[in-house]
Design a protein around this motif. Structure first.
Motif, short mmCIF file in Angstrom:
data_model
loop_
_atom_site.label_atom_id
_atom_site.label_comp_id
_atom_site.label_asym_id
_atom_site.label_seq_id
_atom_site.Cartn_x
_atom_site.Cartn_y
_atom_site.Cartn_z
N SER A 124 0.87 -1.23 -0.08
CA SER A 124 -0.08 -0.06 0.14
C SER A 124 0.89 1.33 0.05
O SER A 124 2.00 1.20 0.38
N LYS A 125 0.18 2.30 -0.40
CA LYS A 125 0.87 3.72 -0.46
C LYS A 125 1.55 3.96 0.92
O LYS A 125 2.82 4.33 1.06
N SER A 126 0.74 3.71 1.95
CA SER A 126 1.18 4.12 3.36
C SER A 126 2.54 3.19 3.79
O SER A 126 3.54 3.93 4.12
N GLU A 127 2.51 1.94 3.42
CA GLU A 127 3.60 1.19 3.66
C GLU A 127 4.97 1.58 2.72
O GLU A 127 5.94 1.60 3.18
N ARG A 128 4.65 1.50 1.65
CA ARG A 128 5.61 2.21 0.38
C ARG A 128 6.30 3.72 1.22
O ARG A 128 7.55 3.99 1.12
N GLN A 129 5.42 4.64 1.56
CA GLN A 129 5.90 5.78 2.03
C GLN A 129 6.78 5.83 3.51
O GLN A 129 7.61 6.39 3.54
N ALA A 130 6.29 4.88 4.18
CA ALA A 130 6.92 4.41 5.48
C ALA A 130 8.43 3.80 5.05
O ALA A 130 9.18 4.42 5.88
N ARG A 131 8.52 3.02 4.28
CA ARG A 131 9.77 2.28 3.59
C ARG A 131 10.74 3.63 3.04
O ARG A 131 11.70 3.75 3.43
N LEU A 132 10.10 4.37 2.30
CA LEU A 132 10.87 5.21 1.79
C LEU A 132 11.44 6.37 2.67
O LEU A 132 12.56 6.82 2.66
#
Length: 121
Positions: free
Chosen positions: A55-63
């Protein structure tokens, strides 16, 4: 005499009718929408996991975590080394001129002769 009760004892009151028929219908509708919503979300989440999507939130957290790690590395490197931001970058023409001068210096006649005598390449 006037009676204080309902005018017709065979006909149920509106509240009684709502509790008996309307309230179960409302509870069923709200419960069904909640169950369907959670089922569709679960299905989409499983599909994304099987495809390897996040999800975008997981991707954003990883970035964000990667960016923080990179900034820590850069800050550590800047603290250990003197960083000179005023250093001039050579232009391609200057690089070519420098290489040509190096080549000419390397190929002077006496150096060429010495390499020929000593059989160096």
């Amino acid at each position: 005499k006037k009676s204080t009760g309902p005018s017709n004892p065979l006909q149920p009151s509106n509240f009684h009718l709502f509790v008996k028929a309307g309230l179960p219908f409302l509870l069923f509708s709200v419960g069904a929408s909640f169950v369907l919503k959670s089922a569709v979300e679960g299905k989409n989440l499983e599909r994304d996991k099987s495809k390897g999507l996040i999800s975008k939130s997981e991707r954003q957290a990883r970035l964000d975590s990667e960016r923080d790690e990179m900034m820590e590395k850069l800050n550590k490197k800047l603290k250990t080394q003197d960083f000179d931001n005023t250093k001039r970058i050579e232009r391609p023409e200057e690089i070519l001129e420098r290489r040509q001068k190096e080549r000419e210096e390397r190929n002077k006649w006496y150096r060429r002769t010495w390499r020929w005598i000593t059989r160096q390449t």
